[in-house]
Scaffold this motif. Structure first.
Motif, PDB file in Angstrom:
ATOM      1  N   ARG A 120      43.993  61.755  31.007  1.00 21.41           N
ATOM      2  CA  ARG A 120      42.578  61.416  30.897  1.00 21.41           C
ATOM      3  C   ARG A 120      41.726  62.420  31.679  1.00 21.41           C
ATOM      4  O   ARG A 120      42.115  62.844  32.764  1.00 21.41           O
ATOM      5  CB  ARG A 120      42.327  59.997  31.449  1.00 21.41           C
ATOM      6  CG  ARG A 120      43.031  58.954  30.633  1.00 21.41           C
ATOM      7  CD  ARG A 120      42.830  57.568  31.209  1.00 21.41           C
ATOM      8  NE  ARG A 120      43.409  56.564  30.322  1.00 21.41           N
ATOM      9  CZ  ARG A 120      43.445  55.264  30.578  1.00 21.41           C
ATOM     10  NH1 ARG A 120      42.931  54.811  31.711  1.00 21.41           N
ATOM     11  NH2 ARG A 120      43.974  54.425  29.720  1.00 21.41           N
ATOM     12  N   GLY A 145      39.334  52.524  41.730  1.00 22.49           N
ATOM     13  CA  GLY A 145      40.562  52.328  40.946  1.00 22.49           C
ATOM     14  C   GLY A 145      40.874  53.609  40.192  1.00 22.49           C
ATOM     15  O   GLY A 145      41.004  53.623  38.970  1.00 22.49           O
ATOM     16  N   CYS A 146      41.029  54.707  40.955  1.00 23.44           N
ATOM     17  CA  CYS A 146      41.054  56.057  40.365  1.00 23.44           C
ATOM     18  C   CYS A 146      42.386  56.426  39.729  1.00 23.44           C
ATOM     19  O   CYS A 146      42.462  57.430  39.009  1.00 23.44           O
ATOM     20  CB  CYS A 146      40.696  57.079  41.433  1.00 23.44           C
ATOM     21  SG  CYS A 146      41.854  57.064  42.829  1.00 23.44           S
ATOM     22  N   TYR A 180      53.821  51.263  37.713  1.00 22.06           N
ATOM     23  CA  TYR A 180      53.511  52.587  38.262  1.00 22.06           C
ATOM     24  C   TYR A 180      54.634  53.591  37.995  1.00 22.06           C
ATOM     25  O   TYR A 180      54.838  54.510  38.764  1.00 22.06           O
ATOM     26  CB  TYR A 180      53.253  52.464  39.769  1.00 22.06           C
ATOM     27  CG  TYR A 180      52.047  51.602  40.086  1.00 22.06           C
ATOM     28  CD1 TYR A 180      50.760  52.095  39.904  1.00 22.06           C
ATOM     29  CD2 TYR A 180      52.201  50.299  40.536  1.00 22.06           C
ATOM     30  CE1 TYR A 180      49.648  51.299  40.182  1.00 22.06           C
ATOM     31  CE2 TYR A 180      51.099  49.500  40.816  1.00 22.06           C
ATOM     32  CZ  TYR A 180      49.829  50.003  40.635  1.00 22.06           C
ATOM     33  OH  TYR A 180      48.726  49.225  40.899  1.00 22.06           O
ATOM     34  N   ASP A 199      42.526  51.613  48.926  1.00 20.85           N
ATOM     35  CA  ASP A 199      41.534  50.587  49.244  1.00 20.85           C
ATOM     36  C   ASP A 199      41.604  49.541  48.132  1.00 20.85           C
ATOM     37  O   ASP A 199      42.128  49.808  47.036  1.00 20.85           O
ATOM     38  CB  ASP A 199      40.128  51.198  49.318  1.00 20.85           C
ATOM     39  CG  ASP A 199      39.208  50.415  50.251  1.00 20.85           C
ATOM     40  OD1 ASP A 199      39.621  49.340  50.722  1.00 20.85           O
ATOM     41  OD2 ASP A 199      38.088  50.880  50.507  1.00 20.85           O
ATOM     42  N   ASP A 200      41.066  48.362  48.424  1.00 24.16           N
ATOM     43  CA  ASP A 200      41.071  47.286  47.435  1.00 24.16           C
ATOM     44  C   ASP A 200      39.645  47.045  46.954  1.00 24.16           C
ATOM     45  O   ASP A 200      38.747  46.837  47.776  1.00 24.16           O
ATOM     46  CB  ASP A 200      41.642  46.005  48.077  1.00 24.16           C
ATOM     47  CG  ASP A 200      41.922  44.934  47.035  1.00 24.16           C
ATOM     48  OD1 ASP A 200      41.134  44.821  46.069  1.00 24.16           O
ATOM     49  OD2 ASP A 200      42.921  44.218  47.188  1.00 24.16           O
ATOM     50  N   LEU A 201      39.466  47.058  45.646  1.00 18.88           N
ATOM     51  CA  LEU A 201      38.119  46.878  45.076  1.00 18.88           C
ATOM     52  C   LEU A 201      37.497  45.553  45.468  1.00 18.88           C
ATOM     53  O   LEU A 201      36.271  45.415  45.430  1.00 18.88           O
ATOM     54  CB  LEU A 201      38.209  46.909  43.543  1.00 18.88           C
ATOM     55  CG  LEU A 201      37.811  48.206  42.867  1.00 18.88           C
ATOM     56  CD1 LEU A 201      38.805  49.292  43.195  1.00 18.88           C
ATOM     57  CD2 LEU A 201      37.721  48.001  41.378  1.00 18.88           C
ATOM     58  N   TYR A 226      50.185  44.360  38.412  1.00 18.30           N
ATOM     59  CA  TYR A 226      49.598  45.332  37.488  1.00 18.30           C
ATOM     60  C   TYR A 226      50.551  45.459  36.297  1.00 18.30           C
ATOM     61  O   TYR A 226      51.702  45.880  36.451  1.00 18.30           O
ATOM     62  CB  TYR A 226      49.421  46.647  38.250  1.00 18.30           C
ATOM     63  CG  TYR A 226      48.913  47.784  37.430  1.00 18.30           C
ATOM     64  CD1 TYR A 226      47.828  47.621  36.560  1.00 18.30           C
ATOM     65  CD2 TYR A 226      49.494  49.036  37.511  1.00 18.30           C
ATOM     66  CE1 TYR A 226      47.363  48.672  35.814  1.00 18.30           C
ATOM     67  CE2 TYR A 226      49.035  50.093  36.776  1.00 18.30           C
ATOM     68  CZ  TYR A 226      47.969  49.900  35.925  1.00 18.30           C
ATOM     69  OH  TYR A 226      47.515  50.937  35.175  1.00 18.30           O
ATOM     70  N   ASP A 239      42.229  53.602  45.293  1.00 15.95           N
ATOM     71  CA  ASP A 239      43.143  52.809  44.473  1.00 15.95           C
ATOM     72  C   ASP A 239      43.992  51.999  45.444  1.00 15.95           C
ATOM     73  O   ASP A 239      44.279  52.468  46.551  1.00 15.95           O
ATOM     74  CB  ASP A 239      44.031  53.727  43.623  1.00 15.95           C
ATOM     75  CG  ASP A 239      44.651  52.983  42.456  1.00 15.95           C
ATOM     76  OD1 ASP A 239      44.201  53.193  41.310  1.00 15.95           O
ATOM     77  OD2 ASP A 239      45.595  52.178  42.672  1.00 15.95           O
ATOM     78  N   ARG A 240      44.403  50.830  45.026  1.00 13.59           N
ATOM     79  CA  ARG A 240      45.185  50.013  45.966  1.00 13.59           C
ATOM     80  C   ARG A 240      46.630  50.510  46.072  1.00 13.59           C
ATOM     81  O   ARG A 240      47.351  50.120  46.975  1.00 13.59           O
ATOM     82  CB  ARG A 240      45.156  48.553  45.544  1.00 13.59           C
ATOM     83  CG  ARG A 240      45.989  48.255  44.340  1.00 13.59           C
ATOM     84  CD  ARG A 240      45.976  46.788  44.011  1.00 13.59           C
ATOM     85  NE  ARG A 240      46.935  46.523  42.950  1.00 13.59           N
ATOM     86  CZ  ARG A 240      47.009  45.390  42.290  1.00 13.59           C
ATOM     87  NH1 ARG A 240      46.189  44.411  42.558  1.00 13.59           N
ATOM     88  NH2 ARG A 240      47.900  45.221  41.355  1.00 13.59           N
ATOM     89  N   HIS A 254      36.901  52.420  35.782  1.00 14.04           N
ATOM     90  CA  HIS A 254      37.450  52.670  34.441  1.00 14.04           C
ATOM     91  C   HIS A 254      38.867  52.108  34.319  1.00 14.04           C
ATOM     92  O   HIS A 254      39.776  52.514  35.061  1.00 14.04           O
ATOM     93  CB  HIS A 254      37.486  54.189  34.207  1.00 14.04           C
ATOM     94  CG  HIS A 254      37.899  54.575  32.824  1.00 14.04           C
ATOM     95  ND1 HIS A 254      39.212  54.667  32.439  1.00 14.04           N
ATOM     96  CD2 HIS A 254      37.168  54.860  31.732  1.00 14.04           C
ATOM     97  CE1 HIS A 254      39.271  55.012  31.166  1.00 14.04           C
ATOM     98  NE2 HIS A 254      38.047  55.137  30.711  1.00 14.04           N
ATOM     99  N   GLY A 255      39.023  51.160  33.398  1.00 18.14           N
ATOM    100  CA  GLY A 255      40.374  50.666  33.111  1.00 18.14           C
ATOM    101  C   GLY A 255      40.977  49.886  34.262  1.00 18.14           C
ATOM    102  O   GLY A 255      42.206  49.910  34.444  1.00 18.14           O
ATOM    103  N   VAL A 256      40.156  49.218  35.040  1.00 19.96           N
ATOM    104  CA  VAL A 256      40.629  48.551  36.262  1.00 19.96           C
ATOM    105  C   VAL A 256      40.350  47.043  36.234  1.00 19.96           C
ATOM    106  O   VAL A 256      41.238  46.226  36.486  1.00 19.96           O
ATOM    107  CB  VAL A 256      39.920  49.155  37.510  1.00 19.96           C
ATOM    108  CG1 VAL A 256      40.421  48.484  38.771  1.00 19.96           C
ATOM    109  CG2 VAL A 256      40.142  50.656  37.581  1.00 19.96           C
TER     110      VAL A 256
END
Ligand SMILES: C[S@@+](CC[C@H](N)C(=O)[O-])C[C@H]1O[C@@H](n2cnc3c(N)ncnc32)[C@H](O)[C@@H]1O
Length: 265
Positions: A19, A42-43, A8, A89-91, A4, A65-66, A107-109
């Motif tokens: 946001r 992907g929160c 983070y 979790d993984d999308l 990513y 979110d992962r 959003h933004g993922v």
């Protein structure tokens, strides 16, 4: 799992936590009604999710979110509310059941994922028939930044190169439409918008500090160095140039986004 690009760090989480549903999910709000079950895929730190939960209440809301550190921030924000759940979790391989949500917000993922088509199929799978997806993704090819005394003119391109090296698509905002169509979605609305990062002196300074810190000690700058895209000298120059830029009365920055609302037909 691809990396990513922005990392983070606490400062990145703080930037994302500004946001809200009102500022970043506006394109979708007219489609939301009370009682919908909603997945935020992907929160991140969960501030948008929380606003969406208030709109669809008493609908069930799940944010995934992962990254565990983001889920921990989101859970703190939810503060024990029973209407909203956050979990890792993984999308690309969601654990949610087939046809379990009325709406998915993403959003933004997807610009950070090497195989966004796979994630879009997963979103399609977990939506009920007739369910909606609201997708908003950035397009760094249209990042506006003025003025750009050297080396600020290099910043967008460095970001773009880093995202590509990490398997992402920095122009996903303009590419997403075809992928949603291919996955079997009926497109209801296509729009685009800009986030202005310099709406007043305070936000200009705050965002300048965020950009400066990205170029300082951060996961973002470590990756640029590791890939040989920039050296510490240029990154140091970028850091101080952003701090100077943040005090300029004419400083302007804005990020472009592509937006889609689509239905599982
Ligand atoms: C730029 S942040 C956006 C967060 C939030 N949606 C927002 O707009 O504020 C991107 C998020 O996507 C998450 N992410 C990236 N790839 C993912 C994947 N395959 N599955 C789940 N989350 C993922 C990252 O961990 C990160 O928190």
């Amino acid at each position: 799992m691809n990396r990513y690009s922005v990392g983070y760090d606490e400062r990145t989480a703080r930037f994302l936590a500004e946001r809200t549903a009102d500022t970043h999910a506006r394109f979708l709000l007219d489609y939301l009604v009370s009682g919908m079950d909603l997945l935020d895929a992907g929160c991140g730190p969960g501030t948008i999710t929380k606003g969406l939960a208030e709109i669809v209440a008493p609908g069930r809301v799940l944010g995934v979110d992962r990254e565990q550190s983001q889920i921990a921030l989101a859970q703190r924000l939810a503060d024990g509310s029973s209407a909203i759940e956050f979990r890792t979790d993984d999308l690309c391989s969601l654990t949610a059941d087939d046809e379990s949500f009325d709406v998915v917000f993403v959003h933004g993922v997807l610009e950070h994922i090497a195989n966004p088509q796979r994630a879009i199929f997963e979103i399609h799978r977990v939506l009920k028939l007739g369910g909606l997806v609201g997708s908003r993704h950035t397009d760094l090819g249209r990042f506006l930044l003025e003025p750009t005394p050297e080396p600020l003119g290099q910043f967008s391109q460095l970001f773009i190169e880093l995202m590509k090296r990490n398997g992402g698509d920095p122009h996903f905002g303009r590419h997403q439409l075809g992928l949603f169509r291919e996955a079997g979605f009926e497109i209801l609305k296509v729009s685009a918008s800009y986030d202005c990062w310099t709406a007043d002196a305070d936000s200009t300074r705050r965002n300048a500090h965020f950009l400066a810190e990205l170029c300082g000690e951060s996961e973002f700058s470590d990756q640029l160095v590791e890939y040989g895209l920039a050296d510490r000298r240029v990154l140091g120059q970028l850091k101080s140039a952003f701090l100077t830029w943040g005090e300029m009365p004419e400083a302007f920055a804005a990020e472009a986004w592509g937006e889609i609302v689509a239905r599982k037909a």
